[in-house]
Design an enzyme around this catalytic site. Structure first.
Site, PDB file in Angstrom:
ATOM      1  N   HIS A 198      89.473  44.145  34.475  1.00  0.00           N
ATOM      2  CA  HIS A 198      89.432  44.048  33.022  1.00  0.00           C
ATOM      3  C   HIS A 198      90.597  44.851  32.429  1.00  0.00           C
ATOM      4  CE1 HIS A 198      86.814  47.711  33.694  1.00  0.00           C
ATOM      5  NE2 HIS A 198      87.686  48.182  32.828  1.00  0.00           N
TER       6      HIS A 198
HETATM    7  P1  TYD Z   1      82.472  48.337  34.356  1.00  0.00           P
HETATM    8  O1  TYD Z   1      83.300  48.955  33.291  1.00  0.00           O
HETATM    9  O2  TYD Z   1      82.493  46.838  34.486  1.00  0.00           O
HETATM   10  O3  TYD Z   1      82.796  48.991  35.760  1.00  0.00           O
HETATM   11  P2  TYD Z   1      84.139  48.944  36.641  1.00  0.00           P
HETATM   12  O4  TYD Z   1      85.292  48.868  35.706  1.00  0.00           O
HETATM   13  O5  TYD Z   1      84.118  50.216  37.417  1.00  0.00           O
HETATM   14  O6  TYD Z   1      84.073  47.748  37.516  1.00  0.00           O
HETATM   15  O7  TYD Z   1      80.973  48.820  34.122  1.00  0.00           O
HETATM   16  C1  TYD Z   1      79.910  48.466  34.987  1.00  0.00           C
HETATM   17  C2  TYD Z   1      78.631  48.476  34.172  1.00  0.00           C
HETATM   18  O8  TYD Z   1      78.360  49.769  33.642  1.00  0.00           O
HETATM   19  C3  TYD Z   1      78.688  47.516  32.994  1.00  0.00           C
HETATM   20  O9  TYD Z   1      77.413  46.915  32.856  1.00  0.00           O
HETATM   21  C4  TYD Z   1      78.933  48.419  31.811  1.00  0.00           C
HETATM   22  C5  TYD Z   1      78.291  49.725  32.230  1.00  0.00           C
HETATM   23  N1  TYD Z   1      78.980  50.900  31.671  1.00  0.00           N
HETATM   24  C6  TYD Z   1      78.356  51.677  30.716  1.00  0.00           C
HETATM   25  O10 TYD Z   1      77.213  51.409  30.291  1.00  0.00           O
HETATM   26  N2  TYD Z   1      79.017  52.769  30.210  1.00  0.00           N
HETATM   27  C7  TYD Z   1      80.259  53.107  30.642  1.00  0.00           C
HETATM   28  O11 TYD Z   1      80.838  54.122  30.171  1.00  0.00           O
HETATM   29  C8  TYD Z   1      80.903  52.291  31.645  1.00  0.00           C
HETATM   30  C9  TYD Z   1      82.280  52.621  32.161  1.00  0.00           C
HETATM   31  C10 TYD Z   1      80.225  51.207  32.124  1.00  0.00           C
END
Ligand code: TYD
Length: 133
Positions: free
Chosen positions: A50
């Site tokens: 992302h």
């Molecule tokens: P995501 O940002 O997609 O993780 P990565 O970039 O490490 O692959 O986040 C994974 C899940 O956690 C998604 O459902 C959103 C949630 N999340 C939160 O609730 N708060 C946060 O601060 C972060 C970073 C993620």
């Protein structure tokens, strides 16, 4: 031109070991509003995929290593993050992916804002479209 911008952290070493201090607007080039970390990545797993519209982050492994891929729509670069003393600046509108986690990797992110799903761009084609707007 490179997308890789690293911030070096100081370590205060004495007979008791190491102490690393990170302060907002000092070592970290913004006001830190959120800290999160990931660990326990299964072998071969990846994260990220992302970009953020606004968010700025400093990301580094406090333990272990992983590979971070950065993409601004023109350049694609990878860097191995394997130091608890080097933070990678991941600015806004940078597509990023984390790969090749070591078993022990604990990846820390310091962010300049609270979590906001509306700030995420999770589709690469959408990311490219937003760049040329
Ligand atoms: P995501 O940002 O997609 O993780 P990565 O970039 O490490 O692959 O986040 C994974 C899940 O956690 C998604 O459902 C959103 C949630 N999340 C939160 O609730 N708060 C946060 O601060 C972060 C970073 C993620």
């Amino acid at each position: 031109m490179s997308l890789i911008r690293l911030v070096n952290f100081n370590t205060i070493v004495d007979a008791r070991g190491e102490l690393i201090v990170l302060e907002s607007n000092k070592e970290i080039p913004f006001n830190v509003k959120r800290i999160y970390y990931s660990r326990g990545a299964p072998q071969g797993s990846s994260r990220g995929y992302h970009a953020h519209k606004q968010l700025q982050q400093i990301i580094f492994p406090i333990v272990g290593r992983c590979r971070m891929l950065l993409d601004n729509g023109e350049l694609r670069e990878s860097i191995i993050l394997d130091s608890h003393l080097k933070g990678l600046l991941v600015g806004s509108m940078i597509w990023h992916e984390m790969h090749d986690f070591s078993k022990d990797c604990v990846l820390v992110a310091l962010a300049n804002d609270v979590y906001n799903e509306n700030d995420y761009i999770r589709d690469y084609q959408e990311f490219l479209k937003l760049l040329i707007r």
